[in-house]
Design a protein around this motif. Structure first.
Motif, PDB file in Angstrom:
ATOM      1  N   TYR A 486      41.697  25.479  22.882  1.00  0.00           N
ATOM      2  CA  TYR A 486      40.971  24.240  22.093  1.00  0.00           C
ATOM      3  C   TYR A 486      41.940  23.109  21.765  1.00  0.00           C
ATOM      4  O   TYR A 486      42.082  21.459  21.326  1.00  0.00           O
ATOM      5  CB  TYR A 486      39.564  24.307  20.975  1.00  0.00           C
ATOM      6  CG  TYR A 486      38.774  24.895  21.971  1.00  0.00           C
ATOM      7  CD1 TYR A 486      37.397  23.392  21.889  1.00  0.00           C
ATOM      8  CD2 TYR A 486      38.285  25.732  22.126  1.00  0.00           C
ATOM      9  CE1 TYR A 486      36.351  24.522  22.784  1.00  0.00           C
ATOM     10  CE2 TYR A 486      37.146  26.547  22.354  1.00  0.00           C
ATOM     11  CZ  TYR A 486      36.142  25.666  22.629  1.00  0.00           C
ATOM     12  OH  TYR A 486      35.187  26.533  22.933  1.00  0.00           O
ATOM     13  N   ASN A 536      44.692  17.496  15.076  1.00  0.00           N
ATOM     14  CA  ASN A 536      43.391  17.828  15.995  1.00  0.00           C
ATOM     15  C   ASN A 536      41.977  18.319  14.600  1.00  0.00           C
ATOM     16  O   ASN A 536      40.854  18.026  15.053  1.00  0.00           O
ATOM     17  CB  ASN A 536      42.932  19.250  16.742  1.00  0.00           C
ATOM     18  CG  ASN A 536      44.005  19.088  18.323  1.00  0.00           C
ATOM     19  OD1 ASN A 536      44.286  17.718  18.771  1.00  0.00           O
ATOM     20  ND2 ASN A 536      44.672  19.662  18.675  1.00  0.00           N
ATOM     21  N   ASN A 539      40.098  14.169  10.495  1.00  0.00           N
ATOM     22  CA  ASN A 539      39.604  13.354  10.219  1.00  0.00           C
ATOM     23  C   ASN A 539      39.712  12.296   9.642  1.00  0.00           C
ATOM     24  O   ASN A 539      39.945  12.071   8.677  1.00  0.00           O
ATOM     25  CB  ASN A 539      38.451  13.952   9.894  1.00  0.00           C
ATOM     26  CG  ASN A 539      36.975  13.431  10.088  1.00  0.00           C
ATOM     27  OD1 ASN A 539      37.137  12.160  10.885  1.00  0.00           O
ATOM     28  ND2 ASN A 539      35.704  13.367  10.065  1.00  0.00           N
ATOM     29  N   LYS A 541      38.259   9.368   9.633  1.00  0.00           N
ATOM     30  CA  LYS A 541      36.695   8.796   8.946  1.00  0.00           C
ATOM     31  C   LYS A 541      37.033   9.142   7.273  1.00  0.00           C
ATOM     32  O   LYS A 541      36.532   8.681   6.852  1.00  0.00           O
ATOM     33  CB  LYS A 541      35.818   9.105   9.487  1.00  0.00           C
ATOM     34  CG  LYS A 541      36.090   8.408  11.216  1.00  0.00           C
ATOM     35  CD  LYS A 541      34.674   8.506  11.390  1.00  0.00           C
ATOM     36  CE  LYS A 541      34.037   7.957  13.118  1.00  0.00           C
ATOM     37  NZ  LYS A 541      32.761   8.692  13.628  1.00  0.00           N
ATOM     38  N   LYS A 548      36.319  21.673  12.584  1.00  0.00           N
ATOM     39  CA  LYS A 548      35.631  20.452  13.535  1.00  0.00           C
ATOM     40  C   LYS A 548      35.080  21.985  15.009  1.00  0.00           C
ATOM     41  O   LYS A 548      35.805  22.969  15.111  1.00  0.00           O
ATOM     42  CB  LYS A 548      36.934  20.111  14.347  1.00  0.00           C
ATOM     43  CG  LYS A 548      36.718  18.909  15.545  1.00  0.00           C
ATOM     44  CD  LYS A 548      38.206  18.541  16.395  1.00  0.00           C
ATOM     45  CE  LYS A 548      38.182  17.615  17.361  1.00  0.00           C
ATOM     46  NZ  LYS A 548      39.638  16.528  17.359  1.00  0.00           N
ATOM     47  N   ASP A 551      32.446  21.658  20.638  1.00  0.00           N
ATOM     48  CA  ASP A 551      31.809  19.919  20.920  1.00  0.00           C
ATOM     49  C   ASP A 551      33.272  19.313  21.096  1.00  0.00           C
ATOM     50  O   ASP A 551      32.826  17.675  21.264  1.00  0.00           O
ATOM     51  CB  ASP A 551      30.300  19.773  20.783  1.00  0.00           C
ATOM     52  CG  ASP A 551      30.248  19.520  19.692  1.00  0.00           C
ATOM     53  OD1 ASP A 551      30.877  18.956  18.712  1.00  0.00           O
ATOM     54  OD2 ASP A 551      29.002  19.731  19.658  1.00  0.00           O
ATOM     55  N   GLY A 552      33.782  18.908  20.097  1.00  0.00           N
ATOM     56  CA  GLY A 552      34.864  18.073  19.583  1.00  0.00           C
ATOM     57  C   GLY A 552      34.706  17.584  17.911  1.00  0.00           C
ATOM     58  O   GLY A 552      35.817  16.317  18.583  1.00  0.00           O
ATOM     59  N   THR A 553      33.311  17.692  17.534  1.00  0.00           N
ATOM     60  CA  THR A 553      33.163  16.884  16.537  1.00  0.00           C
ATOM     61  C   THR A 553      33.583  17.513  15.347  1.00  0.00           C
ATOM     62  O   THR A 553      33.066  18.443  15.282  1.00  0.00           O
ATOM     63  CB  THR A 553      31.369  16.240  17.028  1.00  0.00           C
ATOM     64  OG1 THR A 553      30.618  17.921  16.597  1.00  0.00           O
ATOM     65  CG2 THR A 553      31.428  16.106  17.682  1.00  0.00           C
ATOM     66  N   PHE A 554      33.844  16.482  14.411  1.00  0.00           N
ATOM     67  CA  PHE A 554      33.610  17.004  13.288  1.00  0.00           C
ATOM     68  C   PHE A 554      32.322  17.558  12.452  1.00  0.00           C
ATOM     69  O   PHE A 554      31.754  17.055  12.987  1.00  0.00           O
ATOM     70  CB  PHE A 554      34.227  16.023  12.157  1.00  0.00           C
ATOM     71  CG  PHE A 554      35.671  16.177  12.325  1.00  0.00           C
ATOM     72  CD1 PHE A 554      36.676  16.926  12.201  1.00  0.00           C
ATOM     73  CD2 PHE A 554      36.624  15.207  13.496  1.00  0.00           C
ATOM     74  CE1 PHE A 554      38.398  16.584  12.129  1.00  0.00           C
ATOM     75  CE2 PHE A 554      37.430  14.577  13.370  1.00  0.00           C
ATOM     76  CZ  PHE A 554      38.466  15.333  12.969  1.00  0.00           C
ATOM     77  N   ARG A 555      32.500  18.731  12.042  1.00  0.00           N
ATOM     78  CA  ARG A 555      30.818  19.194  11.226  1.00  0.00           C
ATOM     79  C   ARG A 555      30.359  18.375  10.323  1.00  0.00           C
ATOM     80  O   ARG A 555      31.224  17.310   9.408  1.00  0.00           O
ATOM     81  CB  ARG A 555      30.974  20.481  10.696  1.00  0.00           C
ATOM     82  CG  ARG A 555      30.317  21.383  10.146  1.00  0.00           C
ATOM     83  CD  ARG A 555      30.451  22.573   9.636  1.00  0.00           C
ATOM     84  NE  ARG A 555      30.294  22.453   7.975  1.00  0.00           N
ATOM     85  CZ  ARG A 555      31.383  23.871   7.315  1.00  0.00           C
ATOM     86  NH1 ARG A 555      31.473  24.086   7.745  1.00  0.00           N
ATOM     87  NH2 ARG A 555      31.275  23.301   5.758  1.00  0.00           N
ATOM     88  N   LYS A 556      29.152  18.032  10.263  1.00  0.00           N
ATOM     89  CA  LYS A 556      28.753  17.186   9.523  1.00  0.00           C
ATOM     90  C   LYS A 556      28.509  18.281   7.984  1.00  0.00           C
ATOM     91  O   LYS A 556      28.283  19.461   8.468  1.00  0.00           O
ATOM     92  CB  LYS A 556      27.441  17.148   9.292  1.00  0.00           C
ATOM     93  CG  LYS A 556      27.481  16.004  10.904  1.00  0.00           C
ATOM     94  CD  LYS A 556      25.990  15.314  11.236  1.00  0.00           C
ATOM     95  CE  LYS A 556      26.253  14.217  12.782  1.00  0.00           C
ATOM     96  NZ  LYS A 556      24.465  14.422  13.131  1.00  0.00           N
TER      97      LYS A 556
END
Length: 771
Positions: A486, A536, A539, A541, A548, A551-556
Motif C-alpha cells: 500500500y 501517504n 492528511n 484536511k 489511513k 481503502d485509501g480513506t483516512f479514518r474517521k
C-alpha cells in the motif's frame, strides 16, 4: 645528511606527540570523575535504573532487589510489577536480596537472575511471607546506611546485622558480607525469583555442589526472552558446614531419585523452582566473600571467567580496578559546569549511557547465539541488550563520538544476530540470545548507517547492506508486507499504523545511505522511494499525520491529542506526527511552512494535555510532560531542535536549556521517565555539549545551547576537542556566535568531522536571542 636531519626531526615530533598523549592520559587519570556519579539518580518512580555495582558495559549487573511483585494476579496483569523493571524502588525499606542481572531504565523487563541473600538465625526460605504467614527472609534497611557508587554498593541489612558490599568485574560479581557471631549464618540462593515473574517463567534449574566451597549450575527462563539460559559458577572464601534446598514446583515424575533425601546435603539440585541455602558458623565481624561468575555458554565457561577475572580474594582490589575502568570511560568527557551539582547530573548521565548494551561472551570469545548454538566471536566482541527503538536516536550516535571501537563491535554483534536469525533479520529489541520483538521499526539500519557516514568501524558494509535489505523485506513482520503493497501501513490491518509508516520510511532512508556508501545505485533508488512513503499518511484536511485505511480513506473519529488507539505508539499526532527526520524541510512545508510550523511547536510546549489522553500508557507520565511535549519518552526527543528548520532557531536554544533544567536533576527522581537503556541520558550529554543528532545517518548535528562552561572530549583517535563558552550563565541561554578553530560558523549545525578532528568550539552566550 638531509635524510638524517629529516628522521631526527620526525623522531622529535613523535616523541613530543607521545609525550603529549601520555601527559593527557596522566592528567585524566589523576582526576576522579567517579565521585560525581550518583547511581541513586532515577531510582524513584519511573526512572527504572538500578543502584548496584557493575563494570562499564559489564555482563554482571549486581544490584539489590527491594520488593517482589508478580506479573499476573488473578489472571490479570498486575500494574505494580511495572514499578520494578529494575528490581529496585527508592520508596521501599526492605531488601530481599541481590540479583546478578538487571536492565537499566527500560519500560518492560526481564532478568533479575540468581538472587543471593545473607541471613542469620532460623532458616527461612520464603522472601516476603512464609506459608504460615510469618516474616520472610527480607531485611529492613535505611538509605542512611546505603552507599552507591560507580562499581560499588554497600548496605546494612538491619534484621541480621550484616553489612553487605558488592563490586564486580565484567563477568563476575564479588560479594563481601560482614556477619555477626552466629552458629546460624546462611547465604541463600533464590532461583525462584525473577523480575517480571510469573508462574511459568522458570523452565528448569540445575545445580551441582562440586565441593564445600564451589557450586555450578544454570537456570532457564521463559519471559520477555523466550529461551534464556544463564550459567554460573560460585566460589566461597570459606567452606560451608552444610547445605540444602527446597523445591517449590510440583514434581510429577522423579525417576529413581526418590531413593535419596535430596533436600539436605545432596550434591545435585534440579527442578523448576528452587531455593538453596549454605550454612556457616561465623565470628563477630567475620567476612565471608563470594565470587559469582556468569556465562551465556556453560558452567565451565563461568568458572573460566571467574578464574580469569578475579583469581584472588581481595575485594578492595577488584573494587578499585573497576572504579579505575569507570574513571577511564568517564574521563572521555571532562566538563566544567555553571553549578557544581550539574557535574553530578552530567557524569551520572554519562555513567547511565555505559550500562548497556552489555558484554555477552566468555573470556575465550564463546557466546550463545540467537540460534541457541555456541559461537565464537572472531574479530569482534559480542554484545547484547539492543533496545533499538530507543537507543538509535542518541545513544549509538554518542558512541560514534566517544565509544567508536565498542560501537563497531556492537554493529558486528547485530550482523551476527542477523546471520543466526531464522528470519534473516537484524535485531529489533534483543537480549540474551533472544529476539523479544518489542516496539516498531528496524532501527539497526539506522545504527549501521550512522556509523558508515561518520566513518566508524571496519565492519563489512556490503554484508550490512544485505542484512538491512533482508530485514526490511520480511513481509510477515509488523505490517511490512502491507507497507510494501500500500506504500503505507493501513490502520485497519495493523496497530500503530502511522508510527510504523513514519519509522519504516526513516529506516528505509538509512538503508539508502548504506547502499550509497557501497555504490549500489539500484538499492539506493528503491529505498529512497520507500523513504517517501510518509507522505501517504499525511492528511491535508486536518494537517496531521493520520491513520489511513486500506481503502485509501483516512479514518474517521480521529483525535490528534489521544495517545491511545489513534495510529501512534506511545505518542499522538501532535508529537509523534513530527517524525520525518530525513526530510524535515519537506515535512515543514507540508504542514504549512516555517512560521506555521514554529507556531505548532510553540503550542506543543505550552498547551495543556488532559489526563484522559495519557492515562492508558505506563510510559507517559506527568513527570516527563511539558505541555504536550513528552520528554519522558523517546519519540519526541528531536522535537526541541526542530526550530532550527524554521526561522526561529533561537527557540531551540531556550527549549533545550529549559528541558535540561527541569527534566533532569540530582535527586532520586532526577529522571523524568524511563532512562530506556541510556537514551534519556544520551540526550542530556549531547544537549549539554550544545548539539544533537536529529537525523542519525547524517553527518550533521543540530545546534542547541550548551549547558557546560567548558568541556574537553578525549577522542579514541588521539584528538582532543575543547568546547568553550563565553558569558555562560543560567540566564544566558542564547548563542550569539559560534566559532570553530577561530572561524565564525554561520549555520545552525555542526559536522561530525569538526568534532572528531579535534580543535576548539567557542560558543558566545547571551540573554538576548540572535534572530
Amino acid at each position: 645528511m638531509i635524510k638524517k636531519v629529516v628522521f631526527a626531526l620526525l623522531a622529535i615530533v613523535l616523541v613530543s606527540c607521545d609525550s603529549n598523549q601520555s601527559k593527557k592520559e596522566s592528567i585524566s587519570a589523576s582526576k576522579d570523575f567517579t565521585k560525581y556519579v550518583n547511581p541513586m539518580i532515577g531510582t524513584s518512580k519511573m526512572g527504572h535504573v538500578f543502584p548496584g555495582a557493575t563494570a562499564p558495559f559489564g555482563m554482571v549487573q549486581l544490584s539489590p532487589q527491594t520488593n517482589f511483585e508478580v506479573m499476573f494476579k488473578d489472571g490479570k496483569y498486575n500494574s505494580k510489577t511495572y514499578e520494578y523493571c529494575a528490581g529496585y524502588q527508592y520508596k521501599d525499606s526492605t531488601i530481599i536480596g541481590f540479583a546478578h542481572t538487571n536492565f537499566s531504565g527500560t519500560g518492560h523487563s526481564d532478568l533479575g537472575d540468581l538472587l543471593v541473600m545473607p541471613t542469620t538465625g532460623k532458616l527461612v526460605l520464603d522472601p516476603i511471607k512464609t506459608i504460615d504467614g510469618n516474616k520472610g527472609f527480607y531485611s529492613k534497611f535505611s538509605h542512611e546506611n546505603e552507599t552507591a557508587k560507580a562499581g560499588y554498593y554497600k548496605v546494612d541489612l538491619e534484621d541480621y546485622k550484616i553489612k553487605a558490599e558488592l563490586t564486580t568485574s565484567e563477568r563476575v560479581g564479588f560479594h563481601q558480607y560482614t556477619f555477626p557471631k552466629s552458629s546460624e549464618s546462611h547465604i541463600l540462593l533464590d532461583l525462584v525469583y525473577n523480575v517480571y515473574h510469573h508462574d511459568n517463567k522458570n523452565v528448569w534449574t540445575f545445580l551441582r555442589v562440586e565441593n564445600d566451597s564451589i557450586i555450578t549450575g544454570y537456570r532457564q527462563t521463559k519471559g520477555w526472552a523466550r529461551t534464556k539460559k544463564v550459567f554460573f559458577a560460585i566460589k566461597f572464601s570459606k567452606p560451608f558446614k552444610s547445605y540444602g534446598h527446597k523445591k517449590y514446583d510440583k514434581t510429577t515424575y522423579n525417576g529413581f531419585y526418590g531413593r535419596f533425601n535430596e533436600s539436605n546435603n545432596f550434591p545435585e539440585m534440579a527442578g523448576k523452582d528452587i531455593r538453596a541455602y549454605f550454612n556457616f558458623d561465623t565470628n563477630e565481624d567475620e567476612k565471608i566473600k563470594m565470587k559469582f561468575a556468569l556465562s551465556p555458554v556453560s558452567a565451565d565457561g563461568a568458572m573460566k571467567n571467574l578464574e580469569a577475572e578475579i583469581p584472588h580474594w581481595d575485594f578492595n582490589k577488584t573494587k578499585e580496578e573497576t572504579q579505575e575502568k569507570w574513571n577511564k570511560e568517564l574521563s572521555k568527557i571532562e566538563v566544567e559546569t555553571i553549578k557544581e551539582s550539574q557535574k553530578e547530573t552530567f557524569y551520572t548521565a554519562l555513567y547511565h549511557t555505559m550500562l548497556s548494551p552489555i558484554l555477552y561472551e566468555d573470556v575465550d570469545g564463546k557466546y550463545r547465539g540467537l540460534d541457541q548454538n555456541i559461537h565464537e566471536s572472531e574479530g569482534f566482541t559480542n554484545y547484547t541488550i539492543f533496545s533499538l527503538w530507543d537507543t538509535y536516536r542518541a545513544l549509538h550516535p554518542l558512541f560514534n563520538v566517544i565509544q567508536q571501537e565498542r560501537n563497531n563491535d556492537m554493529i558486528k554483534s547485530m550482523l551476527a544476530h542477523q546471520e543466526e536469525s531464522v528470519h534473516h533479520m537484524l535485531p529489533i529489541w534483543s537480549h540474551y540470545a533472544n529476539e523479544n520483538w518489542c516496539m516498531i521499526g528496524y532501527h539497526a539500519t539506522s545504527v549501521i548507517a550512522d556509523a558508515i557516514v561518520k566513518n566508524v568501524g571496519n565492519f563489512d558494509k556490503n554484508l550490512a547492506l544485505k542484512a538491512s535489505v533482508a530485514t526490511a523485506n520480511v513481509r510477515y513482520f509488523d505490517g511490512i508486507g502491507d507497507y510494501l503493497d500500500y506504500k503505507y501501513v493501513p490502520d485497519d490491518k495493523s496497530h500503530s499504523s502511522v508510527s510504523k509508516t513514519l519509522e519504516y520510511a526513516y529506516d528505509d532512508w538509512t538503508i539508502a545511505q548504506i547502499a550509497k556508501s557501497v555504490g549500489d545505485s539500484s538499492a539506493e533508488k528503491i529505498f529512497l522511494e520507500r523513504s517517501e512513503y510518509y507522505n501517504n499518511v499525511f492528511n491535508p484536511k486536518n494537517g496531521y499525520m493520520s491513520p489511513k485505511l486500506a481503502d485509501g480513506t483516512f479514518r474517521k473519529n480521529f483525535d490528534p491529542l489521544d495517545t491511545h488507539g489513534q495510529g501512534f505508539i506511545e505518542g499522538n499526532a501532535w508529537n509523534y506526527g513530527l517524525y520525518v527526520p530525513h526530510q524535515l524541510d519537506k515535512m515543514i512545508e507540508m504542514m504549512g511552512g516555517k512560521e506555521r510550523f514554529s507556531q505548532h511547536l510553540d503550542s506543543l510546549f505550552t498547551m495543556e494535555l488532559d489526563d484522559k489522553f495519557i492515562n492508558k500508557h505506563e510510559d507517559i507520565t506527568r513527570d516527563g510532560i511539558i505541555g504536550n511535549y513528552v520528554h519522558g519518552n523517546e519519540p519526541g526527543h528531536h522535537i526541541p531542535y526542530l526550530y532550527n528548520w524554521t526561522d526561529n532557531e533561537y527557540k531551540t536554544q531556550a527549549r533545550v536549556r529549559m528541558i535540561m533544567d527541569t527534566m533532569y536533576g540530582t535527586g532520586v527522581d532526577g529522571l523524568c521517565g524511563n532512562d530506556d537503556a541510556g537514551q534519556m541520558s544520551a540526550w542530556y550529554i549531547f544537549s549539554s555539549l550544545g548539539f544533537y543528532p536529529v537525523t542519525p545517518g547524517s553527518n550533521q548535528y543540530a545546534l542547541g545551547s550548551p549547558l557546560i562552561k567548558n568541556a574537553i572530549l578525549n577522542l579514541e583517535n588521539g584528538n582532543t576537542l575543547e568546547i568553550s563558552t563565553e558569558n555562560q550563565s543560567k540566564e544566558n541561554v542564547y548563542v550569539s556566535k559560534l566559532t570553530i578553530n577561530g572561524k565564525i560558523i554561520n549555520r545552525n549545525y555542526i559536522l561530525h568531522n569538526e568534532i572528531v578532528n579535534g580543535g576548539k568550539f567557542v560558543f558566545t552566550m547571551s540573554n538576548q536571542p540572535n534572530k
